[in-house]
Design a protein around this motif. Structure first.
Motif, PDB file in Angstrom:
ATOM      1  N   ILE A 188      -0.731  20.384 -32.531  1.00 31.58           N
ATOM      2  CA  ILE A 188      -0.243  21.571 -31.840  1.00 31.58           C
ATOM      3  C   ILE A 188      -1.187  21.893 -30.685  1.00 31.58           C
ATOM      4  O   ILE A 188      -2.362  21.541 -30.711  1.00 31.58           O
ATOM      5  N   ASP A 189      -0.641  22.568 -29.685  1.00 36.79           N
ATOM      6  CA  ASP A 189      -1.436  23.217 -28.649  1.00 36.79           C
ATOM      7  C   ASP A 189      -1.409  24.699 -28.977  1.00 36.79           C
ATOM      8  O   ASP A 189      -0.352  25.242 -29.356  1.00 36.79           O
ATOM      9  N   TYR A 190      -2.533  25.363 -28.838  1.00 39.21           N
ATOM     10  CA  TYR A 190      -2.576  26.790 -29.142  1.00 39.21           C
ATOM     11  C   TYR A 190      -3.405  27.525 -28.101  1.00 39.21           C
ATOM     12  O   TYR A 190      -4.330  26.975 -27.508  1.00 39.21           O
ATOM     13  N   ILE A 191      -3.011  28.764 -27.844  1.00 38.67           N
ATOM     14  CA  ILE A 191      -3.760  29.677 -26.991  1.00 38.67           C
ATOM     15  C   ILE A 191      -3.722  31.034 -27.683  1.00 38.67           C
ATOM     16  O   ILE A 191      -2.642  31.534 -28.018  1.00 38.67           O
ATOM     17  N   ILE A 192      -4.890  31.615 -27.901  1.00 35.11           N
ATOM     18  CA  ILE A 192      -4.975  32.974 -28.439  1.00 35.11           C
ATOM     19  C   ILE A 192      -5.751  33.793 -27.426  1.00 35.11           C
ATOM     20  O   ILE A 192      -6.899  33.483 -27.111  1.00 35.11           O
ATOM     21  N   GLU A 193      -5.090  34.817 -26.886  1.00 39.57           N
ATOM     22  CA  GLU A 193      -5.678  35.635 -25.826  1.00 39.57           C
ATOM     23  C   GLU A 193      -5.908  37.060 -26.315  1.00 39.57           C
ATOM     24  O   GLU A 193      -5.024  37.655 -26.918  1.00 39.57           O
ATOM     25  N   ASP A 194      -7.121  37.557 -26.042  1.00 39.95           N
ATOM     26  CA  ASP A 194      -7.413  38.963 -26.300  1.00 39.95           C
ATOM     27  C   ASP A 194      -8.031  39.553 -25.031  1.00 39.95           C
ATOM     28  O   ASP A 194      -8.080  38.897 -23.997  1.00 39.95           O
ATOM     29  N   GLY A 195      -8.493  40.769 -25.070  1.00 42.08           N
ATOM     30  CA  GLY A 195      -9.032  41.434 -23.895  1.00 42.08           C
ATOM     31  C   GLY A 195     -10.294  40.808 -23.344  1.00 42.08           C
ATOM     32  O   GLY A 195     -10.660  41.042 -22.196  1.00 42.08           O
ATOM     33  N   SER A 196     -10.983  39.978 -24.131  1.00 45.57           N
ATOM     34  CA  SER A 196     -12.247  39.369 -23.699  1.00 45.57           C
ATOM     35  C   SER A 196     -12.096  37.949 -23.184  1.00 45.57           C
ATOM     36  O   SER A 196     -13.035  37.381 -22.654  1.00 45.57           O
ATOM     37  N   GLY A 197     -10.941  37.344 -23.385  1.00 45.87           N
ATOM     38  CA  GLY A 197     -10.757  35.957 -22.969  1.00 45.87           C
ATOM     39  C   GLY A 197      -9.751  35.259 -23.862  1.00 45.87           C
ATOM     40  O   GLY A 197      -8.860  35.879 -24.418  1.00 45.87           O
ATOM     41  N   LYS A 198      -9.933  33.942 -23.996  1.00 45.07           N
ATOM     42  CA  LYS A 198      -8.980  33.180 -24.797  1.00 45.07           C
ATOM     43  C   LYS A 198      -9.676  32.047 -25.533  1.00 45.07           C
ATOM     44  O   LYS A 198     -10.749  31.584 -25.154  1.00 45.07           O
ATOM     45  N   VAL A 199      -9.035  31.623 -26.611  1.00 48.42           N
ATOM     46  CA  VAL A 199      -9.420  30.435 -27.364  1.00 48.42           C
ATOM     47  C   VAL A 199      -8.210  29.514 -27.282  1.00 48.42           C
ATOM     48  O   VAL A 199      -7.095  29.921 -27.603  1.00 48.42           O
ATOM     49  N   LYS A 244      -6.155  45.769 -28.781  1.00 51.31           N
ATOM     50  CA  LYS A 244      -5.053  45.758 -29.732  1.00 51.31           C
ATOM     51  C   LYS A 244      -3.998  44.746 -29.293  1.00 51.31           C
ATOM     52  O   LYS A 244      -3.085  44.441 -30.023  1.00 51.31           O
ATOM     53  N   ASP A 245      -4.105  44.239 -28.060  1.00 55.45           N
ATOM     54  CA  ASP A 245      -3.125  43.306 -27.513  1.00 55.45           C
ATOM     55  C   ASP A 245      -3.629  41.879 -27.645  1.00 55.45           C
ATOM     56  O   ASP A 245      -4.399  41.403 -26.821  1.00 55.45           O
ATOM     57  N   ILE A 246      -3.193  41.204 -28.704  1.00 58.99           N
ATOM     58  CA  ILE A 246      -3.586  39.818 -28.934  1.00 58.99           C
ATOM     59  C   ILE A 246      -2.314  39.003 -29.137  1.00 58.99           C
ATOM     60  O   ILE A 246      -1.465  39.370 -29.952  1.00 58.99           O
ATOM     61  N   ASN A 247      -2.200  37.916 -28.387  1.00 56.24           N
ATOM     62  CA  ASN A 247      -1.042  37.046 -28.501  1.00 56.24           C
ATOM     63  C   ASN A 247      -1.489  35.628 -28.797  1.00 56.24           C
ATOM     64  O   ASN A 247      -2.476  35.149 -28.242  1.00 56.24           O
ATOM     65  N   ALA A 248      -0.751  34.969 -29.674  1.00 53.01           N
ATOM     66  CA  ALA A 248      -0.983  33.567 -29.995  1.00 53.01           C
ATOM     67  C   ALA A 248       0.239  32.781 -29.539  1.00 53.01           C
ATOM     68  O   ALA A 248       1.363  33.111 -29.923  1.00 53.01           O
ATOM     69  N   THR A 249       0.029  31.776 -28.702  1.00 53.38           N
ATOM     70  CA  THR A 249       1.107  30.894 -28.277  1.00 53.38           C
ATOM     71  C   THR A 249       0.854  29.524 -28.889  1.00 53.38           C
ATOM     72  O   THR A 249      -0.244  28.977 -28.766  1.00 53.38           O
ATOM     73  N   ILE A 250       1.858  29.003 -29.564  1.00 52.92           N
ATOM     74  CA  ILE A 250       1.757  27.704 -30.232  1.00 52.92           C
ATOM     75  C   ILE A 250       2.864  26.810 -29.686  1.00 52.92           C
ATOM     76  O   ILE A 250       4.039  27.214 -29.642  1.00 52.92           O
ATOM     77  N   LYS A 251       2.489  25.591 -29.286  1.00 49.18           N
ATOM     78  CA  LYS A 251       3.442  24.607 -28.774  1.00 49.18           C
ATOM     79  C   LYS A 251       3.373  23.370 -29.663  1.00 49.18           C
ATOM     80  O   LYS A 251       2.280  22.904 -29.980  1.00 49.18           O
ATOM     81  N   TRP A 252       4.542  22.871 -30.040  1.00 48.43           N
ATOM     82  CA  TRP A 252       4.609  21.675 -30.895  1.00 48.43           C
ATOM     83  C   TRP A 252       5.971  21.011 -30.712  1.00 48.43           C
ATOM     84  O   TRP A 252       6.976  21.685 -30.531  1.00 48.43           O
TER      85      TRP A 252
END
Length: 120
Positions: free
Chosen positions: A64-75, A102-110
């Motif tokens: 999978i490809d993943y991106i988790i973004e919060d107010g400080s940056g992303k993983v 409070k705004d955290i999004n996880a995007t997963i691609k597969w």
């Protein structure tokens, strides 16, 4: 003598626990469960612990490809799953600007598909 050492260790442990802030965020979709834990030690230091689990009905994706973004940056990254689970432990940021969010999004691609999951 040994009672004093035990008392000192206990007090130091309590002090260290009081100095850090652990917050958990979770989200789910029909295909994925995501758990994102953030430990903020001070205004310039954080560690994250992430678990992404495939819960869909189809075959478990190889990667999978993943991106988790919060107010400080992303993983972000590209990884394989172990029995449908990806664990990312101890990703840390020292000397960074840490913002509580409070705004955290996880995007997963597969397998040509993509989902964005809001973590609360």
């Amino acid at each position: 003598m040994s009672k004093k050492i035990i008392l000192i260790i206990t007090l130091l442990s309590i002090l260290l626990m009081a100095c850090s802030n652990m917050t958990s965020f979770e989200g789910e979709s029909s295909n994925w469960d995501v758990n994102y834990e953030v430990k903020i030690s001070d205004e310039n230091d954080k560690s994250t612990f992430i678990t992404i689990e495939y819960v869909g009905g189809g075959p478990i994706p190889q990667t999978i490809d993943y991106i988790i973004e919060d107010g400080s940056g992303k993983v972000d990254g590209n990884s394989g799953l172990d029995k449908g689970v990806l664990e990312i432990k101890g990703y840390s940021c020292k000397g960074c600007s840490v913002q509580e969010t409070k705004d955290i999004n996880a995007t997963i691609k597969w397998n040509g598909m993509s989902e964005t999951i809001e973590l609360k």
